[in-house]
Design an enzyme around this catalytic site. Structure first.
Site, PDB file in Angstrom:
ATOM      1  N   THR A  39      -4.997   0.546  -8.928  1.00 14.42           N
ATOM      2  CA  THR A  39      -4.670  -0.337  -8.052  1.00 14.42           C
ATOM      3  C   THR A  39      -4.581  -1.837  -8.132  1.00 14.42           C
ATOM      4  OG1 THR A  39      -5.504   1.330  -6.296  1.00 14.42           O
ATOM      5  CG2 THR A  39      -5.548  -1.031  -5.432  1.00 14.42           C
ATOM      6  N   ASN A  51      -9.153  -1.615 -12.231  1.00 14.91           N
ATOM      7  CA  ASN A  51     -10.056  -2.066 -11.146  1.00 14.91           C
ATOM      8  C   ASN A  51     -11.228  -2.755 -11.654  1.00 14.91           C
ATOM      9  OD1 ASN A  51      -7.834  -1.086  -9.481  1.00 14.91           O
ATOM     10  ND2 ASN A  51      -8.973   0.836  -9.410  1.00 14.91           N
ATOM     11  N   HIS A  97      -6.772  10.646  -2.505  1.00 14.06           N
ATOM     12  CA  HIS A  97      -7.622  10.963  -3.285  1.00 14.06           C
ATOM     13  C   HIS A  97      -8.569  12.130  -2.766  1.00 14.06           C
ATOM     14  CE1 HIS A  97      -7.670   8.398  -6.725  1.00 14.06           C
ATOM     15  NE2 HIS A  97      -7.228   7.272  -5.900  1.00 14.06           N
ATOM     16  N   ARG A 148      -8.811  -6.044  -2.879  1.00 12.25           N
ATOM     17  CA  ARG A 148      -8.041  -6.309  -4.066  1.00 12.25           C
ATOM     18  C   ARG A 148      -6.386  -6.077  -3.696  1.00 12.25           C
ATOM     19  NH1 ARG A 148     -10.755  -1.538  -5.341  1.00 12.25           N
ATOM     20  NH2 ARG A 148      -9.533   0.414  -5.442  1.00 12.25           N
ATOM     21  N   ASP A 179      -0.042   2.169  -1.010  1.00 11.83           N
ATOM     22  CA  ASP A 179      -1.152   2.621  -2.348  1.00 11.83           C
ATOM     23  C   ASP A 179      -0.927   4.068  -2.539  1.00 11.83           C
ATOM     24  OD1 ASP A 179      -3.277   2.739  -4.015  1.00 11.83           O
ATOM     25  OD2 ASP A 179      -4.318   1.070  -2.818  1.00 11.83           O
TER      26      ASP A 179
END
Length: 547
Positions: free
Chosen positions: A80, A101, A310, A164, A39
């Site tokens: 994502t 998302n 992030h 997810r 990710d």
């Protein structure tokens, strides 16, 4: 007569060798396919941290397998949910329908989450927030096609810290998808979409308190002075854990836990990837993956790289340490595959769901154009403009994901043609600072774009689910805090992602030929000799596969 005998002899000579040839093998089926998504992994993390990696993780994939160096997402937005769906369906949001998302459901008049499902309940947790399934994804995944091809005998298991990241890759017909419930629980869970009770191996893993073992001090794995591939440890461009005055090593996760949502702090540290690797290795044994000749699928998404990115940003010591540790986690994961499935008996691919931008405040400090966009002020300005021009309230129903959704009921009542509202809003928005481009529904539905950002937006645009006007920001301009990194654009920092293949049926080599994310699923499908996912639009990367 002599000629006749000679002709018969020639025919016999041709006939015998033809029948004596060995049967041609038209596909090479590994016992297990492992699809890995890291990710928020930019391609340049491979090159930037290369000297820090050992020989058994990323380097093993590069040296023993195939490296697609010019691999890109071919759509917008780079988030994502769409990323994981696109990797495994072999198509883009235009077809698989996972447009973000979270997105505005104009039929239900509410925001929806890409994996939410009110028809199911969590298993392993009492939380109402963990009701998840893949139902919002419209097309099949390569794992679904393998299940169909093997008459449901080939297993599929999906694993990720993020729900997810576990659910979308595994597809609709998966035997199980497991994600990590943090907060005050620290457990791996699933939903009733898959089963009504956690399997024994998951219960055993949860009872082992493996998650709690990572509530420890996170310091750099090596001397921080050797981390020359990233910026200074203390700077103004990084976010902080609550309860710690500076974004600097070390971090006492046990001490910071209560102020950072309990076990969720593990997610936002390098140890979240280690926990994921632990659980994936346990799944190989628990589900007996790769134990026979019928191909199984294991999808693994390493989510913590995104949380760390992030919070701390692309250029942080924290992101460097996270990738050094992830490399070691990959090494022990591959070692486990060698031992449990057999070296040369499995196939792995590794890619990302999106990249990330350098922290814009950092870019500005070194005189590179970048900025921050005030989304709330922008939305208020649009609504005021529309009301003043058309003298009607509530023509705009929703603004989200850089898209504007019209209230068609009010348009009809007011006798306003949607195309007129599109054109007026597009013209107005283009006058705004920090806006680079604007596209309308009419343009995206009536024009076929083949190059540039317009083509990327069109491939990410779903006629039924997307909005009526799409706004594109200037490069490195984001709606985000002034610390940490984010993503979502169609620019190279968000679209350029790694793509590595290795294992059974894979050539050794590399290419700078441009490849795209939707090419992955058709390539694996061709390797297995199965039908492509039903919405696939990508191409088979034939140069990756052994002949």
């Amino acid at each position: 007569m002599i000629k006749k005998i000679f002709l018969i002899t020639l025919l016999a000579m041709c006939y015998i060798p033809c029948n004596s040839q060995e049967e041609v093998t038209i596909n090479s089926s590994p016992k297990l396919v492992v699809g890995i998504v890291v990710d928020q992994m930019r391609y340049d993390y491979l090159t930037r941290f290369y000297t820090q990696f050992g020989n058994g993780g990323f380097k093993r994939m590069i040296n023993e397998g195939f490296n697609c160096k010019n691999n890109h997402f071919n759509y917008v937005p780079t988030y994502t949910g769409p990323g994981h769906a696109s990797v495994f369906t072999g198509t883009t949001p235009q077809n698989h329908g996972v447009i973000s998302n979270n997105w505005y459901d104009k039929f239900g008049k509410a925001m929806v989450y890409c994996a939410s499902d009110s028809l199911v309940k969590a298993v392993g947790s009492d939380s109402e927030k963990e009701r998840m399934s893949p139902r919002r994804m419209k097309t099949t995944t390569v794992a679904d096609q393998n299940r169909l091809h093997t008459q449901l005998k080939g297993k599929t298991i999906g694993i990720a810290i993020k729900d997810r990241g576990a659910i979308l890759p595994a597809g609709h017909s998966a035997n199980g998808a497991y994600w990590f419930r943090g907060k005050d629980e620290g457990k791996w869970i699933t939903s009733t979409y898959y089963r009504n009770e956690l399997p024994d191996w998951v219960k055993k893993f949860n009872d082992s308190d493996q998650a709690e073992s990572y509530l420890k001090v996170w310091n750099t794995l090596r001397d921080i002075d050797t981390y020359v591939e990233s910026g200074s440890d203390q700077n103004q461009f990084e976010g902080k854990y609550m309860g710690k005055e500076t974004a600097t090593f070390p971090y006492d996760l046990a001490k910071l836990k209560d102020q950072n949502y309990g076990f969720d702090i593990i997610k936002a540290s390098a140890f979240g990837n280690s926990l994921t690797a632990d659980f994936a290795i346990a799944a190989i044994d628990g589900e007996q993956l790769g134990s026979d000749k019928i191909t199984d699928f294991l999808t693994v998404s390493f989510s913590s790289t995104d949380y760390v990115g992030h919070k701390f940003g692309v250029n942080s010591k924290e992101i460097e340490d996270t990738y050094i540790r992830l490399d070691k986690d990959l090494e022990r994961f591959f070692t486990a595959l060698d031992a449990k499935v057999g070296k040369g008996e499995y196939t792995v691919f590794l890619t990302a769901d999106h990249g990330a931008v350098h922290v814009p405040s950092y870019l500005k400090s070194v005189k590179i154009p970048a900025g921050y966009f005030d989304r709330d002020a922008f939305e208020a300005k649009i609504k005021t403009f529309v009301k003043d021009k058309f003298k009607v309230d509530d023509l705009i129903e929703n603004i989200s994901n850089h898209q504007i959704f019209f209230n068609y009921e009010n348009l009809k009542k007011s006798g306003i043609i949607p195309q007129k509202l599109e054109q007026s809003i597009a013209h107005f928005i283009l006058q705004e600072d920090q806006v680079d481009k604007v596209f309308t529904r009419s343009q995206l539905q009536n024009t076929e774009y083949s190059i540039g950002i317009a083509a990327l937006i069109q491939k990410g645009y779903n006629q039924k689910r997307s909005g009526d006007v799409v706004v594109v920001m200037d490069p490195a301009t984001i709606s985000y805090s002034k610390t940490g990194s984010t993503h979502g654009s169609g620019l190279m920092y968000d679209t350029h992602a790694p793509l590595l293949f290795f294992g059974k049926g894979i050539q050794k080599g590399s290419t700078t030929q441009k490849t795209s994310i939707p090419d992955i699923a058709p390539t694996i499908s061709a390797l297995l000799g199965i039908t492509f996912p039903n919405g696939a639009t990508g191409d088979v990367l034939s140069f990756v596969l052994e002949e």
